[in-house]
Design a protein around this motif. Sequence first.
Motif, PDB file in Angstrom:
ATOM      1  N   GLY A 153     -14.868   2.870  -3.821  1.00 17.62           N
ATOM      2  CA  GLY A 153     -14.257   4.076  -3.786  1.00 17.62           C
ATOM      3  C   GLY A 153     -14.709   5.180  -4.799  1.00 17.62           C
ATOM      4  O   GLY A 153     -15.673   5.110  -5.232  1.00 17.62           O
ATOM      5  N   GLU A 172     -12.615   5.343   6.731  1.00 19.19           N
ATOM      6  CA  GLU A 172     -11.304   4.528   6.514  1.00 19.19           C
ATOM      7  C   GLU A 172     -11.177   3.744   5.346  1.00 19.19           C
ATOM      8  O   GLU A 172     -10.359   3.536   4.447  1.00 19.19           O
ATOM      9  CB  GLU A 172     -10.940   3.838   7.730  1.00 19.19           C
ATOM     10  N   GLU A 173     -12.444   3.126   5.299  1.00 24.45           N
ATOM     11  CA  GLU A 173     -12.489   1.861   4.177  1.00 24.45           C
ATOM     12  C   GLU A 173     -12.572   2.513   2.715  1.00 24.45           C
ATOM     13  O   GLU A 173     -12.299   1.686   1.829  1.00 24.45           O
ATOM     14  CB  GLU A 173     -13.927   1.001   4.301  1.00 24.45           C
ATOM     15  N   ARG A 175     -11.647   4.943  -0.472  1.00 24.00           N
ATOM     16  CA  ARG A 175     -10.517   5.080  -1.297  1.00 24.00           C
ATOM     17  C   ARG A 175     -10.862   6.316  -2.099  1.00 24.00           C
ATOM     18  O   ARG A 175     -12.165   6.309  -2.621  1.00 24.00           O
ATOM     19  CB  ARG A 175      -9.838   4.233  -2.114  1.00 24.00           C
ATOM     20  N   ARG A 198      -2.540  -4.592  -0.244  1.00 18.73           N
ATOM     21  CA  ARG A 198      -3.797  -3.876   0.156  1.00 18.73           C
ATOM     22  C   ARG A 198      -3.593  -2.584   1.113  1.00 18.73           C
ATOM     23  O   ARG A 198      -4.036  -1.731   1.196  1.00 18.73           O
ATOM     24  CB  ARG A 198      -4.901  -4.860   0.522  1.00 18.73           C
ATOM     25  N   TRP A 202      -4.301   1.266   0.422  1.00 17.01           N
ATOM     26  CA  TRP A 202      -4.831   2.052   1.508  1.00 17.01           C
ATOM     27  C   TRP A 202      -4.148   3.047   1.908  1.00 17.01           C
ATOM     28  O   TRP A 202      -4.376   4.338   2.404  1.00 17.01           O
ATOM     29  CB  TRP A 202      -5.765   1.409   2.608  1.00 17.01           C
ATOM     30  N   ARG A 203      -2.516   3.003   2.167  1.00 20.06           N
ATOM     31  CA  ARG A 203      -2.038   4.041   2.739  1.00 20.06           C
ATOM     32  C   ARG A 203      -1.934   5.288   1.643  1.00 20.06           C
ATOM     33  O   ARG A 203      -1.488   6.234   1.859  1.00 20.06           O
ATOM     34  CB  ARG A 203      -0.442   3.585   3.009  1.00 20.06           C
ATOM     35  N   GLY A 206      -6.603   5.706   0.601  1.00 23.53           N
ATOM     36  CA  GLY A 206      -7.409   5.323   1.709  1.00 23.53           C
ATOM     37  C   GLY A 206      -7.954   6.607   2.485  1.00 23.53           C
ATOM     38  O   GLY A 206      -7.321   7.735   2.472  1.00 23.53           O
TER      39      GLY A 206
ATOM     40  N   ASN B 549      -6.255  -4.415   5.002  1.00 26.93           N
ATOM     41  CA  ASN B 549      -5.995  -3.444   3.993  1.00 26.93           C
ATOM     42  C   ASN B 549      -5.575  -2.355   5.131  1.00 26.93           C
ATOM     43  O   ASN B 549      -5.473  -1.218   4.783  1.00 26.93           O
ATOM     44  CB  ASN B 549      -7.359  -2.807   3.428  1.00 26.93           C
ATOM     45  N   TRP B 550      -4.811  -2.906   6.022  1.00 29.61           N
ATOM     46  CA  TRP B 550      -3.976  -1.885   6.844  1.00 29.61           C
ATOM     47  C   TRP B 550      -2.668  -2.452   7.344  1.00 29.61           C
ATOM     48  O   TRP B 550      -2.473  -3.581   7.067  1.00 29.61           O
ATOM     49  CB  TRP B 550      -4.817  -1.509   8.384  1.00 29.61           C
TER      50      TRP B 550
END
Lengths: 300, 550, 106
Positions: A153, A172-173, A175, A198, A202-203, A206, B549-550
């Motif tokens: 990221g 999306e992957e 960060r 995880r 990401w929320r 991400g 990761n979601w």
Amino acid sequence: MNALLSRRRSYFEATARARVAGLLDPGSFAEFLPPAESAPSPHLANLDLPGAFDDGVVVGGGRLAGAPVLVAAQEGQFMGGAVGEIHGAKIVGLLRRAVREKPAAVLLLVDSGGVRLHEANAGLIAISEIMRAVLDARAAGVPVLALVGGSCGAFGGMGIVTRLCSGVVMSEEGRLSLSGPEVIETVAGVEEFDSRDRALVWRVTGGKHRYLTGDCADLVEDDIAAFRQGATDFLAKWREPAPDLTRLRADQVRLETRLTRFARHRDGLDVWAELGIPRPEEVPLLDRDTLVALKEGLPA
Amino acid sequence: MNAPAPRAWDTQRQSRRRRLERAASQGLERRVPAERIIDLLEAVIEPGDRVCLEGNNQKQADFLAESLADCNPERIHDLSMVQSVLALASHVDLFERGLARRLDFSFSGPQGSRLARLVQDRRIEIGAIHTYLELFGRYFVDLTPNIALIAAHSADAAGNLYTGPNTEDTPVIAEATAFKSGIVIAQVNELVDAVPRVDVPADWVDFYVVAPRPNYIEPLFTRDPAQITEVQVLMAMMAIKGIYAEYGVKRLNHGIGFDTAAIELLLPTYATELGLKGKICTHWALNPHPTLIPAIESGCVESIHSFGSEVGMENYIAARPDVFFTGADGSMRSNRAFSQTAGLYACDMFIGSTLQMDLAGNSSTATLGRITGFGGAPNMGSDPHGRRHPSPAWLKAGREAGGDGAIRGRKLVVQMVETFREHMAPVFVEELDAWKLKESMGMDLPPIMIYGDDVSHIVTEEGIANLLLCRTPEEREQAIRGVAGFTPVGMARDRRQVENLRDRGIIRRPEDLGIDPRQASRDLLAARSVKDLVRWSGGLYAPPARFRNW
Amino acid sequence: METLEFIFDSDPALHPAQPAALCGVVGSGNLEILVQPGEDAGLCTVRVKTSARGFGTTWQAVLGAFAATHAAGGTRIDINDMGATPAVVTLRLGQALSEYHQGGAR
């Protein structure tokens, strides 16, 4: 759809060199200070650690849809993409060259945890020089576009560098943040932030979250061709504005207002709800096109 | 003439009656409240009993295990435990707290170190390590349980049990116990008016309790495609072209690992490009590996029977009843005993990995300081002499081993392994650690997972060794050295002999198979991330949190 | 870190498509390999910088086998290694030499 899946070339998985090769017009890339002419980090050698020939960053020039661009791509698999003295100097040199040559843009393929702690002050200085160089390039009218989609990221000083750019394109992957999740947990405790959750990480940091909050200009699929398209589309629409104190002050107010509005929220879900998204828990499952349409339909 | 002394022929039934009466006298009925579980266990279990505690590979009767470990060792002691897997801390607590004395089992991966210490401290007698099917067989001969502590998903008021996708070992445990006057106690996740289907009938069940938490299920068979390396892709290509295609392997089992996951993910791409769709890998004895989803979706797979389920795969399985074994209720039914039988007799090939191999081809996952057992591998990885029905693969392998006049076929048993493990530990060794473990633990035999006699092929990054074609132990040794790469064992090869073996096709290098190692790239994998697997499944696969990761 | 140097006889390499070829990344269990023209058409010189100490004999064997089975003469090879196994090293050497001859990025 499944046949398309097999043909996709993951940006996340690709090496820095493979990303550059897939992003630019075929055969157009010429590397500055190629590995054979470069030298590995003396700091790492002093610590008895093997270096990389290019010190973890590839810099050079090429074409993007015919337009001349300069490119720096960080290798996230080497030392977490962290910025050391030589690594930083290559990026700074590239940005200074941009001021002279005035290419259509500089592309920064960011994949970094920030300062390379092994190099201590040399790493810190390198990143602050990059920040200044980004602003100088932009002041000279050259757009600097950050692409974020790798495993490291954009964190730490490189998170700051990313937001100083003209724009950010993320998958999306990817960060984008400042302090790393493990650091936050170590310093402030797991109740503050559970770095092993995880989905939460990401929320909060991400690509989808950054896209919904407006911190990145576009969200693209994890596919080198999609990044190429995203970069091309962004640059087609972008005119680098001249440095303007009024605009900077307005940006500052906007950021302060945003901070006040969302200060209590501890999870992207709460932010998305606040932004008016009807079923925020579904956001992580949505595909890219659906999310982009959703955002475009939101109240301003 | 003296008449024979009268003998009672129903002592076991009488014992059962006494135990049930003790429970009844304490006001315990078929449905037991969770807070009275220890009263029940102390009422029906007697010192010296043989107790089967359902520790499967995946599903655990964890509430019953913890409760048993909390019983009073003055009332319950000298138990003989028989169970598939020693998975939980409470399984070992039973021995440390003096409730249990003896153990017969199959696998103890997570508790291997604690088990080794107990053996060295003489706090436990290990009866034997078994393979699953062997242990199940002994439940009907000389290891019949007096008490079975099992786990089910739900029960109805009568006590019929639904075990659902994770049925696993429950039917074989319940049958052996119920039909020899034993007592069956089940923990369930919930009570329902009607179970979706009856997996264990109520008259096999004596007591059931709703546990405070749903029973634990370990996600053992999920492998993240992101971790598959180029070397594993290369070995997978060699296995597919050099073995699967050569023998026409349609019916098989994959041992768990990233090597086999790579093969699964190459079926829709590399294997299909070779024209192998429908010709290999159509029928499986296999847990529902998420990495097989692309092959299923691409039409490569006709049928899968599973030992157990896999967390997150339930909805996908239910939506593919043409492929998986599912009940009229729509959910899968697994059955380890039957799947192990299928793997033994109805499959033409087993392929798996190992930690160590010696010059006879014996392999072991035993390491010093740990007693882990082997699970199903010794069974899956063995050549069954009882087999009679032919298949092209079996006949071809039989001719390679026994010449044209061979009177029987051979099952393909393939060991696939990189020559070095992590920290540059060589896989190929002159002597297995298993021998040292035998000494330190006082075992009768070294714990060998798969015997060299049964191994037909070895696949490493250096090539494939066909042991079926070896005619002497010396040829076999050089064939193994010839694929042992740069390990000390490999470096000690007789180069002339190895070249001769290569000329005869006993050793084949990638280039002999027409494979250029530079083609071995992760781009060949049909899915390269867990998210890709979810997409392939149309969103039906729901990976556990640790993989997302979601 | 350990630095190892080797010289091997090898069949002369084909004419290179580019002045230097780089392959791989210095990540855990991985290595990067730089192939450039060397002095002597019949020799392959190799310098290895590796984080894993004590494997000189293994490097000798792996690199020696590579030089014996590939046309790598006339090249100078530099390696930065972070604990790659012989399987990975052999794969990367093949990739690097191939790129040296044919060009194209990985």
